[in-house]
Design an enzyme around this catalytic site. Sequence first.
Site, PDB file in Angstrom:
ATOM      1  CD  GLU A   1     -24.603  34.789 -51.689  1.00 13.71           C
ATOM      2  OE1 GLU A   1     -24.309  33.514 -51.852  1.00 13.71           O
ATOM      3  OE2 GLU A   1     -24.578  35.569 -52.485  1.00 13.71           O
TER       4      GLU A   1
ATOM      5  CD  GLU B   1     -22.031  38.530 -52.758  1.00 11.97           C
ATOM      6  OE1 GLU B   1     -22.087  37.844 -53.649  1.00 11.97           O
ATOM      7  OE2 GLU B   1     -21.549  38.178 -51.526  1.00 11.97           O
TER       8      GLU B   1
HETATM    9  O1  IFM Z   1     -18.443  34.084 -55.152  1.00 11.83           O
HETATM   10  C1  IFM Z   1     -19.822  34.221 -54.837  1.00 11.83           C
HETATM   11  C2  IFM Z   1     -19.893  34.905 -53.311  1.00 11.83           C
HETATM   12  O2  IFM Z   1     -18.929  34.165 -52.476  1.00 11.83           O
HETATM   13  C3  IFM Z   1     -21.061  34.726 -52.794  1.00 11.83           C
HETATM   14  N1  IFM Z   1     -22.225  35.338 -53.821  1.00 11.83           N
HETATM   15  C4  IFM Z   1     -22.159  34.860 -55.041  1.00 11.83           C
HETATM   16  C5  IFM Z   1     -20.771  35.050 -55.588  1.00 11.83           C
HETATM   17  C6  IFM Z   1     -20.729  34.500 -57.150  1.00 11.83           C
HETATM   18  O3  IFM Z   1     -21.184  33.369 -57.127  1.00 11.83           O
END
Ligand code: IFM
Length: 453
Positions: free
Chosen positions: A173, A367
């Site tokens: 990210e 994710e």
């Molecule tokens: O916890 C975070 C992660 O580190 C990166 N993506 C989003 C998740 C939830 O906010």
Amino acid sequence: MITSMAPTRAPLPRFPHDFLWGVSTSAHQIEGAAGERGPSVWDAFSAVPGQVKDGSTATVACDHFHRYREDVALLADLGVGAYRFSVSWPRVHPHGDDRVSAEGLGFYDRLVDELCAAGIRPLPTLFHWDTPLAVEERGGWLNRDTAARFAEYAAVVADRIGDRVERWITLNEPAEHTLLGYAIGEHAPGKELLFDALPVAHHQLLAHGLAVQALRAAGARSIGVANSHGPTWAASDAPEDTAAADFYDVLLNRLFSDPLLLGRYPDPIGELMPSPSLDADLKTISEPLDWYGVNYYQPTKVGAPGLEPTDFNGVTIPPQMPFAPRDIEGYPVTDFGWPVVPEALTELLLAFRDRYGDRLPPIMITENGCSYEGLDDQDRIAYLDSHLRALHRAMAAGVDVRGYFVWSLLDNFEWAEGYSQRFGLVHVDYETLERTPKASYAWLRDALRGQRG
Ligand code: IFM
């Protein structure tokens, strides 16, 4: 173990037999053992009163560094085929230079061995926001040299665990790291540079490209990146709202994927991007990827900015930004206040396929998950169930998706929210560090058994 009074659900549709099922975590959020690694930007940021909402730090977190065997046993019992974790750069290079910590690197060696022994494929991410403090003190991601340092670090890690790692992720990210960390200061390193933060984006991309070269030179066969994406919806048809939504879409959805997949920055970013060697850099950045990781949580509704800051799920967006997020109504929300919109995942994937066509390698959902309290977490089950169905619809429509990773295995340190948001399939008691699988863990284990047939 919570088994709960789950409502009856239809079995999930069948995913391909070689579909990769996994869960994701990141080093700073779970490892703890802060005294056994070098300091990171997040240690410094969390130490400043008021930066993390509950005043907490990740000094202990889930103590995964000492309890990784127990956590791998949880993964094995869950039945996942892969585990996405991140390597802590300050654990490997505690001083932010080329001195390597044998102890730090040894931890990932043992973790990978433990995973392989359990039949779980390790999927390391090399950077998930925990820059060594010493690197930050030399300018961090504002300094072009950080990209070269990162590639050296990638080579060191690959040299140690590359014999057992099939798939790699370079960055997690980068859009959030740029925006939250350097543009508006809600995350470490807490800088509020607004559009002067753009070099941070470029240097992360360059770091990615150089790391891809370093990993391939070390024999890596399969490399991806994990980017956050979500559909952007304009607040209205008014030109000022659609212009704001387009701009936000560029920042969230295209600032990283266009250079990675098309070898160019989207308008108007190219003109704003200060780099002495933009064309050569873009060539490095667009080294072909083996797959592309999408982190999906929610769509965003965006309108023109007003004169006041806007609150976006606890993040303050200053009025100088050329967009202002608006509430999305009519959907349930998670404990974090994020709208639950599974169909936006289908929309996102179809749009992605349409935008990038045959430049798009296979996708992996790296994710997806939600924050809810409680052990009998029926809302999380409903969330995962609905998003997997939405994913399946995109695949049925022809989008090539090869895997899905739940965020997250354990409740953990949720950055500026501290420990107040629980994303885990497994509950962590932060006093005793006891792990208790939630109802969603049992649900996913059964769903994966169903997929294995
Ligand atoms: O916890 C975070 C992660 O580190 C990166 N993506 C989003 C998740 C939830 O906010």
